[in-house]
Design a protein around this motif. Structure first.
Motif, PDB file in Angstrom:
ATOM      1  N   ALA A   1      -3.685   1.641  -5.688  1.00 43.19           N
ATOM      2  CA  ALA A   1      -4.713   2.434  -5.007  1.00 43.19           C
ATOM      3  C   ALA A   1      -4.304   3.905  -4.905  1.00 43.19           C
ATOM      4  CB  ALA A   1      -4.988   1.860  -3.622  1.00 43.19           C
ATOM      5  N   GLU A   2      -3.086   4.153  -4.446  1.00 42.78           N
ATOM      6  CA  GLU A   2      -2.722   5.541  -4.144  1.00 42.78           C
ATOM      7  C   GLU A   2      -2.167   6.291  -5.346  1.00 42.78           C
ATOM      8  OE1 GLU A   2      -0.524   6.008  -0.539  1.00 42.78           O
ATOM      9  OE2 GLU A   2      -1.723   4.489   0.487  1.00 42.78           O
ATOM     10  N   HIS A   3      -1.300   5.623  -6.091  1.00 41.37           N
ATOM     11  CA  HIS A   3      -0.653   6.329  -7.204  1.00 41.37           C
ATOM     12  C   HIS A   3      -1.514   6.305  -8.469  1.00 41.37           C
ATOM     13  CE1 HIS A   3       3.323   7.172  -9.539  1.00 41.37           C
ATOM     14  NE2 HIS A   3       2.279   7.550 -10.238  1.00 41.37           N
ATOM     15  N   ILE A   4      -1.868   5.090  -8.899  1.00 35.29           N
ATOM     16  CA  ILE A   4      -2.534   4.983 -10.201  1.00 35.29           C
ATOM     17  C   ILE A   4      -3.972   5.483 -10.129  1.00 35.29           C
ATOM     18  CG2 ILE A   4      -3.225   3.373 -12.036  1.00 35.29           C
ATOM     19  CD1 ILE A   4      -0.674   1.763 -11.350  1.00 35.29           C
ATOM     20  N   VAL A   5      -4.680   5.171  -9.021  1.00 32.57           N
ATOM     21  CA  VAL A   5      -6.070   5.622  -8.906  1.00 32.57           C
ATOM     22  C   VAL A   5      -6.140   7.083  -8.462  1.00 32.57           C
ATOM     23  CG1 VAL A   5      -8.273   5.297  -7.727  1.00 32.57           C
ATOM     24  CG2 VAL A   5      -6.941   3.308  -8.459  1.00 32.57           C
ATOM     25  N   ASN A   6      -5.377   7.413  -7.395  1.00 34.70           N
ATOM     26  CA  ASN A   6      -5.552   8.747  -6.811  1.00 34.70           C
ATOM     27  C   ASN A   6      -4.463   9.752  -7.176  1.00 34.70           C
ATOM     28  OD1 ASN A   6      -7.996   8.247  -5.416  1.00 34.70           O
ATOM     29  ND2 ASN A   6      -6.861   7.018  -3.936  1.00 34.70           N
ATOM     30  N   GLY A   7      -3.447   9.272  -7.864  1.00 36.74           N
ATOM     31  CA  GLY A   7      -2.430  10.211  -8.334  1.00 36.74           C
ATOM     32  C   GLY A   7      -1.431  10.668  -7.293  1.00 36.74           C
TER      33      GLY A   7
ATOM     34  N   ILE B   1       4.953   5.067 -15.052  1.00 33.82           N
ATOM     35  CA  ILE B   1       5.039   6.243 -15.922  1.00 33.82           C
ATOM     36  C   ILE B   1       3.643   6.809 -16.125  1.00 33.82           C
ATOM     37  CG2 ILE B   1       5.767   7.085 -18.193  1.00 33.82           C
ATOM     38  CD1 ILE B   1       7.748   4.642 -18.157  1.00 33.82           C
ATOM     39  N   ASP B   2       3.436   8.004 -15.606  1.00 34.76           N
ATOM     40  CA  ASP B   2       2.129   8.655 -15.682  1.00 34.76           C
ATOM     41  C   ASP B   2       1.850   9.104 -17.117  1.00 34.76           C
ATOM     42  OD1 ASP B   2       1.821   8.334 -12.958  1.00 34.76           O
ATOM     43  OD2 ASP B   2       2.851  10.219 -12.507  1.00 34.76           O
ATOM     44  N   PRO B   3       0.559   9.351 -17.414  1.00 34.88           N
ATOM     45  CA  PRO B   3       0.195   9.787 -18.770  1.00 34.88           C
ATOM     46  C   PRO B   3       0.993  11.013 -19.232  1.00 34.88           C
ATOM     47  CG  PRO B   3      -1.769   9.261 -17.522  1.00 34.88           C
ATOM     48  CD  PRO B   3      -0.622   9.156 -16.558  1.00 34.88           C
TER      49      PRO B   3
ATOM     50  N   LYS C   1       8.006   9.888 -14.422  1.00 32.04           N
ATOM     51  CA  LYS C   1       8.403   8.524 -14.043  1.00 32.04           C
ATOM     52  C   LYS C   1       8.726   8.424 -12.556  1.00 32.04           C
ATOM     53  CE  LYS C   1      12.495   6.323 -14.729  1.00 32.04           C
ATOM     54  NZ  LYS C   1      13.643   5.829 -15.492  1.00 32.04           N
ATOM     55  N   THR C   2       8.155   7.418 -11.905  1.00 32.36           N
ATOM     56  CA  THR C   2       8.479   7.143 -10.504  1.00 32.36           C
ATOM     57  C   THR C   2       9.049   5.734 -10.412  1.00 32.36           C
ATOM     58  OG1 THR C   2       6.513   8.423  -9.892  1.00 32.36           O
ATOM     59  CG2 THR C   2       7.557   7.128  -8.141  1.00 32.36           C
ATOM     60  N   THR C   3      10.182   5.586  -9.725  1.00 31.98           N
ATOM     61  CA  THR C   3      10.777   4.258  -9.573  1.00 31.98           C
ATOM     62  C   THR C   3      10.534   3.744  -8.150  1.00 31.98           C
ATOM     63  OG1 THR C   3      12.485   4.783 -11.192  1.00 31.98           O
ATOM     64  CG2 THR C   3      12.917   2.927  -9.723  1.00 31.98           C
ATOM     65  N   TYR C   4       9.839   2.614  -8.080  1.00 37.52           N
ATOM     66  CA  TYR C   4       9.582   1.979  -6.780  1.00 37.52           C
ATOM     67  C   TYR C   4      10.496   0.773  -6.621  1.00 37.52           C
ATOM     68  CZ  TYR C   4       5.274   4.723  -6.459  1.00 37.52           C
ATOM     69  OH  TYR C   4       4.361   5.751  -6.385  1.00 37.52           O
ATOM     70  N   VAL C   5      10.985   0.542  -5.401  1.00 36.67           N
ATOM     71  CA  VAL C   5      11.976  -0.517  -5.198  1.00 36.67           C
ATOM     72  C   VAL C   5      11.582  -1.478  -4.071  1.00 36.67           C
ATOM     73  CG1 VAL C   5      13.837   0.957  -6.038  1.00 36.67           C
ATOM     74  CG2 VAL C   5      13.357   0.875  -3.578  1.00 36.67           C
ATOM     75  N   LYS C   6      12.255  -2.606  -4.054  1.00 36.39           N
ATOM     76  CA  LYS C   6      12.081  -3.657  -3.027  1.00 36.39           C
ATOM     77  C   LYS C   6      10.602  -3.965  -2.814  1.00 36.39           C
ATOM     78  CE  LYS C   6      16.230  -2.352  -0.452  1.00 36.39           C
ATOM     79  NZ  LYS C   6      16.670  -1.839   0.852  1.00 36.39           N
ATOM     80  N   LEU C   7       9.923  -4.296  -3.900  1.00 35.60           N
ATOM     81  CA  LEU C   7       8.475  -4.453  -3.875  1.00 35.60           C
ATOM     82  C   LEU C   7       8.025  -5.838  -3.439  1.00 35.60           C
ATOM     83  CD1 LEU C   7       7.667  -2.673  -7.251  1.00 35.60           C
ATOM     84  CD2 LEU C   7       7.227  -1.806  -4.948  1.00 35.60           C
ATOM     85  N   ASP C   8       6.809  -5.903  -2.916  1.00 40.30           N
ATOM     86  CA  ASP C   8       6.117  -7.185  -2.792  1.00 40.30           C
ATOM     87  C   ASP C   8       4.673  -6.974  -3.258  1.00 40.30           C
ATOM     88  OD1 ASP C   8       4.596  -6.075  -0.699  1.00 40.30           O
ATOM     89  OD2 ASP C   8       5.942  -6.851   0.832  1.00 40.30           O
ATOM     90  N   ALA C   9       3.878  -8.042  -3.200  1.00 45.12           N
ATOM     91  CA  ALA C   9       2.518  -7.978  -3.750  1.00 45.12           C
ATOM     92  C   ALA C   9       1.669  -6.922  -3.034  1.00 45.12           C
ATOM     93  CB  ALA C   9       1.853  -9.351  -3.666  1.00 45.12           C
TER      94      ALA C   9
ATOM     95  N   SER D   1     -15.186   2.020 -22.774  1.00 42.79           N
ATOM     96  CA  SER D   1     -16.055   3.025 -23.380  1.00 42.79           C
ATOM     97  C   SER D   1     -16.619   3.977 -22.326  1.00 42.79           C
ATOM     98  CB  SER D   1     -17.194   2.348 -24.137  1.00 42.79           C
ATOM     99  OG  SER D   1     -18.071   1.723 -23.226  1.00 42.79           O
ATOM    100  N   LEU D   2     -16.714   3.505 -21.078  1.00 40.89           N
ATOM    101  CA  LEU D   2     -17.272   4.335 -20.013  1.00 40.89           C
ATOM    102  C   LEU D   2     -16.292   5.429 -19.591  1.00 40.89           C
ATOM    103  CD1 LEU D   2     -19.067   1.768 -17.693  1.00 40.89           C
ATOM    104  CD2 LEU D   2     -20.069   3.400 -19.299  1.00 40.89           C
ATOM    105  N   ARG D   3     -15.017   5.091 -19.692  1.00 41.20           N
ATOM    106  CA  ARG D   3     -14.000   6.038 -19.245  1.00 41.20           C
ATOM    107  C   ARG D   3     -13.465   6.812 -20.425  1.00 41.20           C
ATOM    108  NH1 ARG D   3     -13.038   3.436 -14.058  1.00 41.20           N
ATOM    109  NH2 ARG D   3     -14.269   1.668 -14.665  1.00 41.20           N
ATOM    110  N   GLU D   4     -13.281   8.103 -20.216  1.00 41.84           N
ATOM    111  CA  GLU D   4     -12.598   8.851 -21.266  1.00 41.84           C
ATOM    112  C   GLU D   4     -11.146   8.373 -21.221  1.00 41.84           C
ATOM    113  OE1 GLU D   4     -12.018  12.997 -19.950  1.00 41.84           O
ATOM    114  OE2 GLU D   4     -13.137  12.406 -18.187  1.00 41.84           O
ATOM    115  N   THR D   5     -10.606   8.044 -22.364  1.00 41.29           N
ATOM    116  CA  THR D   5      -9.245   7.515 -22.354  1.00 41.29           C
ATOM    117  C   THR D   5      -8.236   8.656 -22.397  1.00 41.29           C
ATOM    118  OG1 THR D   5      -9.808   7.002 -24.622  1.00 41.29           O
ATOM    119  CG2 THR D   5      -9.408   5.124 -23.177  1.00 41.29           C
ATOM    120  N   THR D   6      -7.921   9.151 -21.213  1.00 40.22           N
ATOM    121  CA  THR D   6      -6.993  10.280 -21.100  1.00 40.22           C
ATOM    122  C   THR D   6      -5.574   9.765 -20.950  1.00 40.22           C
ATOM    123  OG1 THR D   6      -7.456  10.191 -18.757  1.00 40.22           O
ATOM    124  CG2 THR D   6      -8.569  11.920 -20.017  1.00 40.22           C
ATOM    125  N   GLY D   7      -5.074   9.066 -21.930  1.00 36.91           N
ATOM    126  CA  GLY D   7      -3.694   8.586 -21.851  1.00 36.91           C
ATOM    127  C   GLY D   7      -3.557   7.474 -20.840  1.00 36.91           C
TER     128      GLY D   7
END
Ligand code: ATP
Ligand code: MG
Lengths: 123, 190
Positions: free
Chosen positions: A103-109, A81-83, A87-95, A19-25
Motif C-alpha cells: 500500500a505505502e511503498h509500491i502504490v504510493n512510493g 527494488i523500485d523501477p 533498493k530498500t531492504t525490509y526485515v522481520k516481516l509478516d503478512a 493495457s490500461l496502465r502505462e508500463t513505466t518499469g
C-alpha cells in the motif's frame, strides 16, 4: 474443479489491466527464502505480497525469491527494488507488514522506514 | 519439527541453486507398500560420489573441505524416524534424483503441510524453470506443469501476482481429491 479455463479468465483480466496502465518499469520484490527464512515464515510473506498486489490489480510489480541472505536474525526479509533501481531492504516481516509495504511503498512510493533494516539496526 | 512441504521447499531450492532448467516433483501414496513417497528430479549440475556421501551423512565424515548444510540430513532423519528412507542418485553435469519415503501409517510420519503454498511459491518465483508436479494415489492422479500454464497465459508472466493464488487453490483441490481419506491430515472432499 479449478481448471485452465479459470486461468484464461485471469489472463484476460491481467492483459486488460496491463493495457490500461502505462508500463513505466517494474517494481521487483525479492523475498529471502532460505531454510532459515522458511522456518521464520517467508512463505506466507510471499503469499501476502502476491495476494495484496492481485487485490489492488497491480501489474507493475513482481514477486520472486532468493536463497539465504546470511542474516538469519532478520528473516523473513525482502528487497523492494523500485523501477529506478533504488533498493530498500525490509526485515522481520509478516503478512500484515507485507500488505502495508504494498500500500505505502509500491502504490504510493513512500518507504515504510520503521520496517527497514536501517531502523532495525538502530534498536 | 518441519512438515514435508517445508522440507520440499528446501530440496527444490537445492535444485534451483544447482542451475536446473527442469524440476519434476512427484508425491505418491503407494497402497501396496503403504508408503508416502516424494521424489524430486532435476537437470542441475549434480554431485560427485564423494560429495554426495557427505551430503547425506555429514557426521560420519571428517573432511570439511566444503560446507555442507543440514537440509538433506534432517529430511533423511525425519523419513527414517517413520520407518522410511532417503536416497539420492546424482551425476555431475547431468542432474540429481532424490527419493524419500515415509511409512503412511507411522505415528511418527511428519504431516505433509502446505504443499500447495510451496509449489505455488516455487512455480511463480523461479519463472525460468519448467516445473512439473504430480500427485498420485490409488484414488486419483493429478499433474500440472508450468509449460501448460505458460501456454494458456500467452505472454502474461507466470510470476503475475494473480497466478500464485489460482495455483495454490488448484493444487489444494487436487490434494483433497488425491489424498483425502488416505492421509490422516487431509479430509475426504465432499
Ligand atoms: N539437487 C542438487 N544438485 C546439486 N547439488 C545439490 C543438490 N542438492 C544438494 N546439493 C548439494 O548438497 C549440499 C547440501 O544440501 P543441503 O540441502 O543438505 O544443505 P544446504 O542447501 O547447503 O544448506 P541448508 O541447510 O540451508 O539447506 C548443497 O549445498 C549442494 O552443494
Ligand atoms: Mg538445502
Amino acid at each position: 474443479m479449478k481448471s485452465l479455463k479459470d486461468l484464461e479468465a485471469i489472463r484476460e483480466k491481467a492483459k486488460l489491466e496491463l493495457s490500461l496502465r502505462e508500463t513505466t518499469g517494474k517494481t521487483r520484490v525479492i523475498v529471502g527464502m532460505a531454510t532459515c527464512g522458511i522456518a521464520a515464515g517467508a512463505r506466507p510473506v510471499m503469499a501476502a505480497f502476491n495476494q495484496e498486489l492481485q487485490l489492488r490489480g497491480i501489474q507493475t510489480a513482481s514477486v520472486s525469491m532468493t536463497g539465504c541472505v546470511g542474516v538469519c536474525r532478520y528473516e523473513p526479509m525482502c528487497d523492494v527494488i523500485d523501477p529506478n533501481g533504488e533498493k530498500t531492504t525490509y526485515v522481520k516481516l509478516d503478512a500484515e507488514m507485507a500488505k502495508r509495504i504494498v500500500a505505502e511503498h509500491i502504490v504510493n512510493g513512500h518507504v515504510v522506514y520503521e520496517y527497514t533494516i536501517g531502523a532495525a539496526e538502530k534498536q | 519439527m518441519k512438515d514435508l512441504s517445508l522440507h520440499l521447499m528446501d530440496i527444490a531450492q537445492n535444485s534451483t541453486h544447482a542451475g536446473a532448467h527442469r524440476v519434476d516433483i512427484v508425491l505418491a501414496a503407494e497402497s501396496e507398500t503403504r508408503m508416502l513417497v516424494l521424489t524430486v528430479k532435476d537437470d542441475g549440475k549434480g554431485m560427485d560420489a564423494e560429495f554426495l556421501a557427505r551430503v547425506t551423512d555429514p557426521f560420519t565424515t571428517t573432511r570439511t573441505t566444503r560446507k555442507v548444510g543440514l537440509g538433506i540430513p534432517l529430511l533423511k532423519l525425519a523419513a527414517e524416524l517413520s520407518g522410511g528412507s532417503l536416497e539420492i542418485d546424482s551425476e555431475p553435469g547431468k542432474g540429481t534424483f532424490l527419493r524419500t519415503g515415509f511409512r503412511l501409517d507411522s505415528i511418527d510420519r511428519i504431516p505433509v503441510g502446505d504443499i500447495p503454498g510451496t509449489i505455488a511459491a516455487l512455480m511463480t518465483a523461479w519463472t525460468d524453470i519448467e516445473w512439473t508436479l504430480c500427485l498420485q494415489s490409488a484414488k486419483d492422479r493429478y499433474e500440472i506443469t508450468t509449460a501448460e500454464i505458460k501456454e494458456v497465459l500467452d505472454g502474461v508472466s507466470i510470476g503475475n501476482p494473480a497466478i500464485a493464488g489460482w495455483l495454490a487453490e488448484s493444487i489444494e483441490e487436487a490434494m483433497t481429491n488425491v489424498f483425502g481419506g488416505i492421509l490422516d491430515e487431509i479430509a475426504e472432499g465432499s
